[in-house]
Design a protein around this motif. Structure first.
Motif, PDB file in Angstrom:
ATOM      1  N   ARG A 112       0.853  -1.193   0.000  1.00 10.37           N
ATOM      2  CA  ARG A 112       0.000   0.000   0.000  1.00 10.37           C
ATOM      3  C   ARG A 112       0.890   1.245   0.000  1.00 10.37           C
ATOM      4  NH1 ARG A 112      -5.071   0.266   3.790  1.00 10.37           N
ATOM      5  NH2 ARG A 112      -3.501   0.801   5.339  1.00 10.37           N
ATOM      6  N   VAL A 113       0.755   2.051  -1.033  1.00  7.60           N
ATOM      7  CA  VAL A 113       1.616   3.231  -1.179  1.00  7.60           C
ATOM      8  C   VAL A 113       1.471   4.170   0.014  1.00  7.60           C
ATOM      9  CG1 VAL A 113       2.088   5.273  -2.591  1.00  7.60           C
ATOM     10  CG2 VAL A 113       1.587   3.085  -3.693  1.00  7.60           C
ATOM     11  N   ARG A 114       0.291   4.289   0.540  1.00  2.00           N
ATOM     12  CA  ARG A 114       0.058   5.210   1.654  1.00  2.00           C
ATOM     13  C   ARG A 114       0.902   4.856   2.876  1.00  2.00           C
ATOM     14  NH1 ARG A 114      -5.692   5.484   3.917  1.00  2.00           N
ATOM     15  NH2 ARG A 114      -4.573   6.139   5.772  1.00  2.00           N
ATOM     16  N   ASP A 115       1.344   3.585   2.960  1.00  4.85           N
ATOM     17  CA  ASP A 115       2.128   3.145   4.119  1.00  4.85           C
ATOM     18  C   ASP A 115       3.632   3.258   3.904  1.00  4.85           C
ATOM     19  OD1 ASP A 115      -0.241   2.527   5.409  1.00  4.85           O
ATOM     20  OD2 ASP A 115      -0.262   0.457   4.686  1.00  4.85           O
ATOM     21  N   LEU A 116       4.048   3.656   2.699  1.00  6.97           N
ATOM     22  CA  LEU A 116       5.487   3.786   2.416  1.00  6.97           C
ATOM     23  C   LEU A 116       5.989   5.114   2.980  1.00  6.97           C
ATOM     24  CD1 LEU A 116       5.495   2.597  -1.328  1.00  6.97           C
ATOM     25  CD2 LEU A 116       5.868   1.214   0.724  1.00  6.97           C
ATOM     26  N   ASN A 117       6.984   5.060   3.835  1.00 10.81           N
ATOM     27  CA  ASN A 117       7.447   6.289   4.496  1.00 10.81           C
ATOM     28  C   ASN A 117       8.929   6.591   4.315  1.00 10.81           C
ATOM     29  OD1 ASN A 117       5.018   7.329   5.726  1.00 10.81           O
ATOM     30  ND2 ASN A 117       5.066   5.523   7.045  1.00 10.81           N
ATOM     31  N   ASP A 118       9.684   5.672   3.736  1.00  8.34           N
ATOM     32  CA  ASP A 118      11.136   5.872   3.651  1.00  8.34           C
ATOM     33  C   ASP A 118      11.501   7.163   2.924  1.00  8.34           C
ATOM     34  OD1 ASP A 118      11.367   3.507   4.963  1.00  8.34           O
ATOM     35  OD2 ASP A 118      12.159   2.343   3.277  1.00  8.34           O
ATOM     36  N   LYS A 119      10.844   7.409   1.774  1.00 12.95           N
ATOM     37  CA  LYS A 119      11.194   8.593   0.970  1.00 12.95           C
ATOM     38  C   LYS A 119      10.815   9.881   1.698  1.00 12.95           C
ATOM     39  CE  LYS A 119      12.968   6.760  -2.794  1.00 12.95           C
ATOM     40  NZ  LYS A 119      12.255   6.543  -4.046  1.00 12.95           N
ATOM     41  N   VAL A 120       9.632   9.926   2.280  1.00 14.81           N
ATOM     42  CA  VAL A 120       9.211  11.172   2.928  1.00 14.81           C
ATOM     43  C   VAL A 120      10.007  11.425   4.213  1.00 14.81           C
ATOM     44  CG1 VAL A 120       6.917  11.279   1.886  1.00 14.81           C
ATOM     45  CG2 VAL A 120       7.236  10.001   4.014  1.00 14.81           C
ATOM     46  N   ALA A 162       2.767  16.074   2.601  1.00 18.30           N
ATOM     47  CA  ALA A 162       3.058  14.640   2.505  1.00 18.30           C
ATOM     48  C   ALA A 162       4.321  14.287   3.272  1.00 18.30           C
ATOM     49  CB  ALA A 162       3.195  14.230   1.039  1.00 18.30           C
ATOM     50  N   VAL A 163       5.293  15.182   3.232  1.00 16.18           N
ATOM     51  CA  VAL A 163       6.570  14.943   3.912  1.00 16.18           C
ATOM     52  C   VAL A 163       6.443  15.134   5.426  1.00 16.18           C
ATOM     53  CG1 VAL A 163       8.925  15.858   4.200  1.00 16.18           C
ATOM     54  CG2 VAL A 163       7.985  15.475   1.896  1.00 16.18           C
ATOM     55  N   ASN A 164       5.678  16.129   5.836  1.00 22.63           N
ATOM     56  CA  ASN A 164       5.678  16.537   7.246  1.00 22.63           C
ATOM     57  C   ASN A 164       4.503  16.050   8.081  1.00 22.63           C
ATOM     58  OD1 ASN A 164       8.105  18.095   6.999  1.00 22.63           O
ATOM     59  ND2 ASN A 164       6.917  19.658   5.925  1.00 22.63           N
ATOM     60  N   LEU A 165       3.463  15.511   7.452  1.00 23.92           N
ATOM     61  CA  LEU A 165       2.263  15.119   8.191  1.00 23.92           C
ATOM     62  C   LEU A 165       1.938  13.647   7.961  1.00 23.92           C
ATOM     63  CD1 LEU A 165      -0.071  18.159   7.320  1.00 23.92           C
ATOM     64  CD2 LEU A 165       1.199  17.796   9.452  1.00 23.92           C
ATOM     65  N   PRO A 166       1.194  13.032   8.883  1.00 24.92           N
ATOM     66  CA  PRO A 166       0.682  11.684   8.627  1.00 24.92           C
ATOM     67  C   PRO A 166      -0.201  11.694   7.374  1.00 24.92           C
ATOM     68  CG  PRO A 166       0.404  12.287  10.935  1.00 24.92           C
ATOM     69  CD  PRO A 166       0.827  13.528  10.224  1.00 24.92           C
ATOM     70  N   PHE A 167      -0.350  10.537   6.760  1.00 29.90           N
ATOM     71  CA  PHE A 167      -1.039  10.438   5.471  1.00 29.90           C
ATOM     72  C   PHE A 167      -2.427  11.073   5.500  1.00 29.90           C
ATOM     73  CE2 PHE A 167      -3.759   8.298   2.369  1.00 29.90           C
ATOM     74  CZ  PHE A 167      -3.016   8.445   1.209  1.00 29.90           C
ATOM     75  N   ASP A 168      -3.249  10.718   6.491  1.00 34.32           N
ATOM     76  CA  ASP A 168      -4.631  11.216   6.520  1.00 34.32           C
ATOM     77  C   ASP A 168      -4.688  12.724   6.708  1.00 34.32           C
ATOM     78  OD1 ASP A 168      -5.854   8.783   6.037  1.00 34.32           O
ATOM     79  OD2 ASP A 168      -5.847   8.216   8.155  1.00 34.32           O
ATOM     80  N   GLU A 169      -3.761  13.279   7.490  1.00 36.97           N
ATOM     81  CA  GLU A 169      -3.732  14.735   7.656  1.00 36.97           C
ATOM     82  C   GLU A 169      -3.280  15.413   6.367  1.00 36.97           C
ATOM     83  OE1 GLU A 169      -1.742  16.190  11.163  1.00 36.97           O
ATOM     84  OE2 GLU A 169      -2.408  14.457  12.343  1.00 36.97           O
ATOM     85  N   GLY A 170      -2.342  14.776   5.674  1.00 39.05           N
ATOM     86  CA  GLY A 170      -1.920  15.305   4.375  1.00 39.05           C
ATOM     87  C   GLY A 170      -3.064  15.319   3.382  1.00 39.05           C
ATOM     88  N   LEU A 171      -3.894  14.271   3.418  1.00 38.15           N
ATOM     89  CA  LEU A 171      -5.069  14.240   2.548  1.00 38.15           C
ATOM     90  C   LEU A 171      -6.004  15.406   2.819  1.00 38.15           C
ATOM     91  CD1 LEU A 171      -6.364  10.549   2.227  1.00 38.15           C
ATOM     92  CD2 LEU A 171      -5.332  11.971   0.453  1.00 38.15           C
ATOM     93  N   GLN A 172      -6.144  15.775   4.084  1.00 36.70           N
ATOM     94  CA  GLN A 172      -7.009  16.902   4.443  1.00 36.70           C
ATOM     95  C   GLN A 172      -6.468  18.208   3.863  1.00 36.70           C
ATOM     96  OE1 GLN A 172      -7.539  16.919   8.707  1.00 36.70           O
ATOM     97  NE2 GLN A 172      -8.295  14.812   8.740  1.00 36.70           N
ATOM     98  N   VAL A 173      -5.135  18.374   3.911  1.00 36.07           N
ATOM     99  CA  VAL A 173      -4.518  19.563   3.305  1.00 36.07           C
ATOM    100  C   VAL A 173      -4.779  19.568   1.804  1.00 36.07           C
ATOM    101  CG1 VAL A 173      -2.323  20.714   2.796  1.00 36.07           C
ATOM    102  CG2 VAL A 173      -2.732  19.757   5.079  1.00 36.07           C
ATOM    103  N   GLU A 174      -4.584  18.402   1.179  1.00 32.64           N
ATOM    104  CA  GLU A 174      -4.822  18.292  -0.261  1.00 32.64           C
ATOM    105  C   GLU A 174      -6.256  18.682  -0.612  1.00 32.64           C
ATOM    106  OE1 GLU A 174      -3.663  14.666  -2.854  1.00 32.64           O
ATOM    107  OE2 GLU A 174      -5.840  14.457  -2.552  1.00 32.64           O
TER     108      GLU A 174
END
Length: 694
Positions: free
Chosen positions: A202-210, A247-259
Motif C-alpha cells: 500500500r503506497v500510503r504506508d510507504l514512508n522511507d522517501k518522505v 506529505a513529507v511533514n504530516l501523517p497520510f490522513d492529515e496530508g489528505l485533508q490539506v490536499e
C-alpha cells in the motif's frame, strides 16, 4: 466474461480476476467507470476462487484522467475516493496494467493498486496543474512516497508525462512487460505475486522517501526559487508544492485533508475556471460550423516557402519538423545562404540543449532545399509566401505563383494584416488562396491564425486546419479585416499605451501594470526587444513621434543598448532619464499638463478597448466564437492563461463594468472608446460572450 455495467467487464482466468474497462475515447473516470470499478473489485474480493485482480483497459489508453465535463456538477455514482478505498483495502493484490497514458485521476487510481506494470510505450503523469488544479484524489500524498519530494514537485508542477522506463527506474512502475502483450504480461506478473506470497504494497504506508525528505526541508524553497519565473502569477504550482510539503511533514490522513482543502480553493477560484475554459476553447477552435468533418482534404506532401528571412525560415522548420519536404526560394544567394544557416543554427542550438540528436538535425536539414528559382514551386502542394508587408509586392508574387503552381495547390500568404481578398483577386483560383499567419518566431510560437478569404474553398480550409495540427500549431480560423483578430485587438492596446505615455505615465509604468496582470512583458519592453526601427525609415522620419526621436538618437532597442529603456551589457533594463525627458518635452510642446495616472486606469485603458474590439469582431463575423479570440490571444500574444483571454476576462469582471467604463472614457476622450453594439446588447440582456452561439 461477465458484464458489470455498460463499460466494465470481469472475467476469471486461473484464479486471476481481470477487470476490464472500455469507455471510449480515453476511459475517463466517469460515473459509469467509477461504478464499474467499485462493483468489479467487490465481486473479485467476494469470489474465493480469485487470488489477485488485474485492472486493465481496452482502447488506446489506460484511464487517462477525470471526466472534466463532470467538474462542478453534482456527484453521481460511486465517488473516486470510494473506488480507491475499495482497491487499496482489498485483501487480494490488485495490479494496474498500464498502456497509453495513466494521467491525473487515472494515475491516482493506479497508485492505490498494490502493484503496477506497464508496456514500454506507456506514460504516467499528474497534469492537473495545467487546469489550474492539483491532484485531488491522494496523488499529492502518494506520489512523494514512491518518487520523493523533488521528483514529485517536478512532475506535478510541470504536468509532464513520464515515459514508462523512467517510471520503472523511480519505482512508480514495478515491471515492464512486452509491447502488445500487456494482458499476458500482467497475468504472469499477478501469478508470480501470488506464488511468491508477496505482501500487499500500500503506497500510503510507504514512508522511507518522505522521512528522508523531512531531513532536508530546504529542497522546497530551492525549488520555488529555481522556478519562480515559470510559476509567476499561477496559484496551482505553489498549491501543489504545499501539498507535497504536507506529505513529507504530516501523517497520510492529515496530508489528505490539506490536499482536499487546497484542491477546493483552486477548484472554486477564477484561475482554474479560466484554465479549464482554455482547455475546451482550444478544442472548440478546431470545429468550423460550415466545414463538416467529412470535407475532402488536399494531400500536402511537399511545401514551398517564399522568403528565407526570420519568418520564412521559421515556417520552413515547422514543416521539416513534421517530416514534410520544403523548398525555400529567395531572390539572392547571400540571403538564401543566411536563411539556411540560421535554420541550421536553430536546430543545433536545440540539439545542444538535448532536444534533438545530431542525426535528427541532419535529417531535418535534408528536408529543406534552397533555391533561387520560383519555378521550383511547380510541383509543391502548398506555397507559403513570407515576404515584405506591401500589397504591390504580394500581388506581383501571387500573379507569378498562379502561373507556376500546379492545379490544386494551396496558395497561402503569411501577411499579418493585408487584405487577402485583394491578394487573391490577381489569381485565376481565388478559392485556393488562404492566409496562414504564423507568429514570430514561427518555429516556436504555437498560434496559427488561419484567414479565410471570401472565395477560399472548404477543402482548403479543412486542409489548413488539419495541417496546423500536424505541424504542432494551435489554429484559429478568422476572417479578413485589417489586422485580422490578433493584431486588430493589439492595435487598441498599443494606441492607449502610447496615449497614456503622452498624458504623463512613463513607459515602465505601463509595462509594469501589464506585466503584473500576467503578460510576459509590456508593450514598450516588447518594442525594445523587437527593435524600434522595424518599419522606420530614417529618410522619412520627421521627429513627430516618440519612436522617431528615439530612433534618430540611435536608441533602437536592446540591440543598441538603449530604446525606451537603458540596457546594461546583459540586456537588463532600467528606466531611462533620457526617455523621460523626451516624453516630458513632447507633453510640453503639446500644451498639455502631465498628470498622475493610476495603475487601475492604465489597466482599464489598455484592456477594456481590447474586449470592446473583440465584441466588434464577433459582430462582424470575423471570428466564429468568443473563445476563438481568446485562443488567438493566449497562444500568439502572451495573454495569461489563468485569466482566460480578453473575452473570458470581460465575462469574469462583468460586461456591465466594461460597458460603463467605455462610456466614461468615450465622454472624456472621444469616440475611439465607443462601445460595440454587441457589448451594449449583451449587457441589456444580462448575457455574456459565452452565451453567444457559433
Amino acid at each position: 466474461m461477465a458484464a458489470i455495467n455498460a463499460v466494465t467487464d470481469l472475467s476469471v482466468e486461473d484464479g486471476i480476476a481481470v477487470l476490464t474497462l472500455n469507455s471510449p475515447p480515453v476511459n475517463a473516470l466517469s460515473a459509469g467507470v467509477r461504478d464499474g470499478l467499485a462493483l468489479g473489485v467487490g465481486q473479485a474480493l467476494a469470489d474465493p476462487a480469485v487470488k489477485a485482480v488485474v485492472l486493465i483497459c481496452e482502447g488506446r489508453t489506460f484511464i487517462a484522467g477525470a471526466d472534466i465535463t463532470e467538474f462542478g456538477g453534482a456527484q453521481k455514482g460511486a465517488s473516486l475516493f470510494e473506488v480507491q478505498t475499495a482497491i487499496e483495502d482489498c485483501s487480494k493484490p490488485v495490479i494496474a496494467a498500464i498502456h497509453g497514458t495513466a494521467l491525473g485521476g487515472g494515475l491516482e487510481v493506479a497508485l492505490t493498486c498494490h502493484y503496477r506494470v506497464a508496456v514500454p510505450s506507456a506514460k504516467c503523469g499528474l497534469p492537473e496543474v495545467n487546469l489550474g488544479l492539483l491532484p485531488g484524489a491522494g496523488g499529492t500524498q502518494r506520489l512523494p512516497r514512491i518518487v520523493g519530494a523533488q521528483k514529485a514537485m517536478e512532475m506535478m508542477t510541470s504536468g509532464q508525462h513520464v515515459p514508462a522506463k523512467q517510471c520503472l527506474a523511480m519505482g512508480l512502475v514495478d515491471e515492464l512487460v512486452e509491447e502488445g502483450k500487456l494482458r499476458d504480461g500482467a497475468l504472469a506478473f499477478a501469478r508470480k505475486i501470488v506464488a511468491e506470497g508477496r505482501p500487499l504494497k500500500r503506497v500510503r504506508d510507504l514512508n522511507d522517501k518522505v522521512e528522508a525528505d523531512r531531513a532536508h526541508p530546504e529542497v522546497f524553497d530551492a525549488f520555488r526559487k529555481a522556478n519562480a519565473r515559470k510559476f509567476r502569477g499561477f496559484l496551482a504550482p505553489e498549491y501543489n508544492i504545499r501539498c507535497i510539503e504536507a506529505a513529507v511533514n504530516l501523517p497520510f490522513d492529515e496530508g489528505l485533508q490539506v490536499e482536499r482543502k487546497l484542491f477546493m480553493e483552486l477548484m472554486s477560484g477564477y484561475q482554474s475556471a479560466a484554465q479549464r475554459y482554455s482547455f475546451f476553447a482550444e478544442r472548440q477552435a478546431a470545429k468550423i460550423p460550415d466545414v463538416p468533418d467529412d470535407t475532402p482534404l488536399i494531400p500536402v506532401e511537399t511545401v514551398g516557402v517564399l522568403g528565407a528571412g526570420t519568418m520564412g525560415g521559421g515556417i520552413a522548420m515547422n514543416f521539416a519538423n513534421a517530416g514534410i519536404p520544403v523548398t525555400i526560394v529567395e531572390v539572392k544567394q547571400d540571403a538564401l545562404d543566411r536563411g539556411l544557416s540560421t535554420i541550421r543554427k536553430n536546430y543545433e542550438r536545440t540539439a545542444q540543449r538535448g532536444g534533438l540528436t545530431a542525426e535528427q538535425v541532419e535529417q531535418r536539414m535534408s528536408l529543406i532545399k534552397g533555391s533561387l528559382d520560383m519555378n521550383d514551386f511547380a510541383t509543391v502542394d502548398l506555397v507559403v509566401e513570407a515576404v515584405f508587408e506591401r500589397m504591390d509586392i504580394k500581388k506581383d508574387i501571387f500573379t507569378k505563383l498562379d502561373a507556376i503552381c500546379k492545379d490544386g495547390a494551396i496558395l497561402a500568404t503569411n501577411t499579418s494584416a493585408l487584405n487577402i481578398d485583394e491578394i487573391a483577386s490577381v489569381t485565376k483560383r481565388p478559392e485556393a488562396v488562404i492566409g496562414l499567419h504564423f507568429f514570430s518566431p514561427a518555429n516556436v510560437m504555437k498560434l496559427l491564425e488561419i484567414v479565410r478569404a471570401d472565395h477560399t474553398s472548404k477543402p482548403v480550409i479543412a486542409t489548413s486546419m488539419k495541417l496546423a495540427k500536424k505541424i504542432g500549431k494551435i489554429a484559429a480560423l478568422v476572417g479578413v479585416c485589417p489586422g485580422f483578430v490578433g493584431n486588430r485587438i493589439l492595435a487598441q492596446r498599443q494606441r492607449e499605451a502610447n496615449k497614456l505615455v503622452l498624458e504623463g505615465a512613463m513607459p515602465w509604468d505601463v509595462d509594469r501594470v501589464l506585466y503584473d496582470f500576467g503578460f510576459p512583458m509590456g508593450p514598450f519592453a516588447m518594442s525594445d526587444l523587437a527593435g524600434l526601427d522595424i518599419g522606420w525609415v530614417k529618410e522619412k522620419s520627421k521627429g513627430e513621434t516618440l519612436r522617431d526621436v528615439l530612433c534618430e538618437m540611435d536608441r533602437r532597442g536592446q540591440k543598441t543598448g538603449a530604446g525606451f529603456y537603458d540596457y546594461d551589457e546583459n540586456r537588463n533594463a532600467k528606466p531611462s532619464p533620457v526617455t523621460e525627458k523626451i516624453i516630458k518635452d513632447f507633453i510640453e510642446k503639446s500644451g498639455a499638463n502631465p498628470r498622475q495616472i493610476s495603475d487601475e486606469e492604465i489597466l482599464e485603458r489598455c484592456i477594456y478597448p481590447m474586449i470592446n474590439e473583440g465584441a466588434k469582431i464577433l459582430e462582424e463575423g470575423k471570428a466564429i466564437r468568443a473563445s476563438d479570440i481568446d485562443v488567438v490571444w493566449q497562444n500568439g500574444y502572451g495573454w495569461p492563461v489563468y485569466r482566460g483571454g480578453p473575452m473570458w476576462w470581460g465575462d469574469h469582471i462583468g460586461l456591465d463594468k466594461v460597458l460603463a467604463k467605455m462610456k466614461e472614457f468615450e465622454a472624456k476622450m472621444g469616440e475611439q472608446f465607443k462601445p460595440s453594439p454587441l457589448l451594449e446588447r449583451l449587457v441589456a440582456e444580462g448575457k455574456k460572450f459565452s452565451d453567444l452561439k457559433a
